[in-house]
Design a protein around this motif. Structure first.
Motif, mmCIF file in Angstrom:
data_model
loop_
_atom_site.group_PDB
_atom_site.id
_atom_site.type_symbol
_atom_site.label_atom_id
_atom_site.label_comp_id
_atom_site.label_asym_id
_atom_site.label_seq_id
_atom_site.Cartn_x
_atom_site.Cartn_y
_atom_site.Cartn_z
ATOM 1 N N ILE A 183 -0.277 -7.349 -5.914
ATOM 2 C CA ILE A 183 -1.063 -6.153 -6.233
ATOM 3 C C ILE A 183 -0.543 -4.980 -5.401
ATOM 4 O O ILE A 183 -0.321 -5.129 -4.196
ATOM 5 C CB ILE A 183 -2.561 -6.354 -5.934
ATOM 6 N N MET A 184 -0.377 -3.834 -6.047
ATOM 7 C CA MET A 184 0.015 -2.631 -5.329
ATOM 8 C C MET A 184 -1.167 -1.660 -5.321
ATOM 9 O O MET A 184 -1.743 -1.356 -6.361
ATOM 10 C CB MET A 184 1.227 -1.967 -5.991
ATOM 11 N N PHE A 185 -1.528 -1.185 -4.135
ATOM 12 C CA PHE A 185 -2.626 -0.244 -3.962
ATOM 13 C C PHE A 185 -2.051 1.142 -3.666
ATOM 14 O O PHE A 185 -1.150 1.278 -2.825
ATOM 15 C CB PHE A 185 -3.545 -0.677 -2.813
ATOM 16 N N MET A 186 -2.605 2.177 -4.320
ATOM 17 C CA MET A 186 -2.119 3.543 -4.136
ATOM 18 C C MET A 186 -3.303 4.478 -3.906
ATOM 19 O O MET A 186 -4.204 4.559 -4.737
ATOM 20 C CB MET A 186 -1.317 3.997 -5.358
ATOM 21 N N PHE A 223 0.840 -1.198 0.000
ATOM 22 C CA PHE A 223 0.000 0.000 0.000
ATOM 23 C C PHE A 223 0.876 1.249 0.000
ATOM 24 O O PHE A 223 1.817 1.367 0.788
ATOM 25 C CB PHE A 223 -0.893 -0.001 1.251
ATOM 26 N N VAL A 224 0.544 2.198 -0.890
ATOM 27 C CA VAL A 224 1.215 3.494 -0.929
ATOM 28 C C VAL A 224 0.223 4.542 -0.428
ATOM 29 O O VAL A 224 -0.825 4.756 -1.050
ATOM 30 C CB VAL A 224 1.696 3.856 -2.346
ATOM 31 N N VAL A 246 -3.786 -0.803 -8.354
ATOM 32 C CA VAL A 246 -5.070 -0.099 -8.206
ATOM 33 C C VAL A 246 -4.777 1.281 -7.629
ATOM 34 O O VAL A 246 -4.154 1.401 -6.566
ATOM 35 C CB VAL A 246 -6.039 -0.855 -7.285
ATOM 36 N N LEU A 247 -5.231 2.305 -8.330
ATOM 37 C CA LEU A 247 -4.960 3.693 -7.962
ATOM 38 C C LEU A 247 -6.262 4.432 -7.668
ATOM 39 O O LEU A 247 -7.200 4.387 -8.465
ATOM 40 C CB LEU A 247 -4.232 4.400 -9.110
ATOM 41 N N VAL A 248 -6.325 5.127 -6.536
ATOM 42 C CA VAL A 248 -7.409 6.068 -6.255
ATOM 43 C C VAL A 248 -6.905 7.461 -6.582
ATOM 44 O O VAL A 248 -5.824 7.861 -6.126
ATOM 45 C CB VAL A 248 -7.857 6.001 -4.775
#
Length: 477
Positions: free
Chosen positions: A166-169, A93-94, A203-205
């Protein structure tokens, strides 16, 4: 961390994460429960870069945290595919605010995400990722010695070094200046194109269209109250993407129209909120005797205005309560004046182009003008109402001010709090009581934003003043 579950490939794409019927509830300080996310169903595919955009309060970050395992859904499931290799970390998580340990060096901050590896293995991976993200030479520096952009590079390095599936940002570039943000986005595009990249999906917000368009393979637009998936837009363009290309502009227009329609639907949907305003007693008429020669006195003028206002308020009680739009009313006045110069009706996108503004810059003013009854928005057209034309054509400042006060006071939320303030007399109304009223009438909205917007609008129209020292609201003299 969400439970692991083997997920079979659908079509030709391998699914690495599956969300089914996800719902998330929260309890407000008043004790009322409200649903942030409801019935979310989505799949994230191997090799996919997914972006989540949506209105404020649509639950983008909440959904991201549920998928990452930082929050547990109240209903529904989040399921990961089995990682390959088996010892692969499922996610990283970023955060938006860097989230670095100030007493640790850059190397030590990155090593935090690899507690199970030996010192030698950590050293090899850290050297590789530091070179990859452009931090060479800063390994032994502390976060306070770095710029915001460099600190966010450390956050990216810490998330990527463990090679998660998976990397979440969560809006990772929003705290940075525009040039630094652009530089880091370009860096992320370059890193995503690396042939030896271990991360399978991202996945980017974000709230920035250009960010989603530059980075994502697919954009999901979330509606709000509660958050649901409104639309999905595929982006089949090679990276790096050229903003001036015809294909890019077509997808940009498609995204803006979808987001604009969602925003307008939110404002114009009469079924959005149940009206739970308290019973409002008609304003008492003054006892003074009217002049026999039928010349209208100021008292009678005021009496007639209040009578009409009471009638309009009673009419609005049969409809739904709408939230106040957090924007400057000067912009609303400018928009209404601009529309009055149009010979024919115009659509939202032509209007934005003529004004040299983006859709997300103009939308709040459009939404506020709609709320005040100055315009209507059939489809994507923006049309002045009769009240809007009267307002635009009025050149007397005092008369124009009265029209704005009247339009604001017709709003059930404003009127109910105005009555509470008026009835409180010289003692004033405690801010907490006003906020409780907002929570009761608009349970799905951010009550702090609604309260500040109410103060801003009422100050503009000289309806209510706020004493921040006493935290009380008063009727101005």
């Amino acid at each position: 961390m969400p439970k692991e579950l083997r997920i079979k490939s659908m079509s030709k794409k391998k699914i690495v994460l599956s969300v089914r019927s996800l719902c998330k509830d929260y309890r407000r300080p008043s004790g009322n429960m409200f649903t942030v996310l409801e019935g979310i169903n989505l799949d994230i595919y191997d090799g996919e870069f997914l972006a989540l955009v949506g209105l404020s309060g649509s639950g983008k970050s909440t959904l991201l945290r549920c998928m990452a395992g930082l929050l547990s859904p109240d209903r529904g499931t989040v399921s990961y595919a089995n990682p390959s290799p088996e010892n692969m970390q499922l996610s990283a998580f970023v955060f938006q605010n860097f989230a670095l340990f100030p007493w640790m060096t850059i190397r030590e901050n990155i090593a935090v995400s690899m507690p199970k590896l030996t010192k030698q293995e950590q050293h090899v991976r850290i050297d590789r990722i530091i070179q990859l993200v452009g931090l060479k030479g800063f390994e032994d520096a502390f976060p306070r010695e770095l710029s915001g952009g460099m600190r966010q590079r450390v956050s990216l390095a810490r998330a990527m070094v463990s090679d998660p599936m998976i990397m979440f940002m969560d809006e990772p570039f929003s705290a940075l200046d525009p040039l630094t943000s652009e530089s880091l986005r370009a860096e992320l595009v370059r890193l995503w194109a690396q042939p030896d990249r271990k991360i399978r999906s991202c996945v980017l917000v974000t709230h920035r269209f250009e960010e989603a368009l530059q980075l994502a393979d697919r954009i999901l637009i979330l509606s709000s109250n509660p958050g649901t998936i409104f639309r999905s837009i595929e982006i089949n363009l090679p990276r790096p993407r050229m903003p001036n290309s015809i294909e890019y502009k077509e997808i940009e227009e498609q995204l803006e129209k979808a987001f604009g329609q969602l925003h307008l639907d939110k404002v114009t949907d009469d079924t959005e909120y149940e009206t739970i305003a308290p019973e409002i007693q008609p304003i008492q008429k003054p006892t003074e005797i009217q002049n026999k020669n039928k010349t209208t006195s100021p008292i009678v003028d005021k009496n007639m205005e209040e009578s009409k206002l009471n009638k309009d308020i009673q009419h609005t009680k049969t409809k739904r309560v709408k939230p106040l739009i957090n924007t400057n009313l000067t912009l609303v006045e400018g928009l209404v004046s601009r529309l009055s110069t149009e010979v024919e009706t115009t659509d939202l996108y032509d209007l934005c182009e003529d004004m040299g503004q983006s859709v997300d810059q103009v939308l709040p003013a459009v939404a506020a003008a709609e709320t005040l009854g100055f315009i209507i928005t059939p489809g994507i057209r923006v049309v002045l109402t009769e009240e809007g034309r009267k307002f635009a054509s009025e050149h007397d400042a005092e008369a124009r001010g009265k029209m704005m006060r009247y339009a604001i006071l017709k709003l059930p939320v404003v009127y109910s709090i105005y009555e509470l303030v008026k009835n409180s007399g010289e003692e004033g109304l405690e801010a907490d009581i006003a906020i409780e009223q907002i929570v009761m009438m608009l349970p799905f909205e951010d009550h702090d934003v609604q309260f500040q917007t109410l103060l801003k609008w009422c100050r503009y129209a000289n309806l209510i003043v706020y004493d921040s020292d006493e935290e009380k609201l008063f009727i101005p003299d």
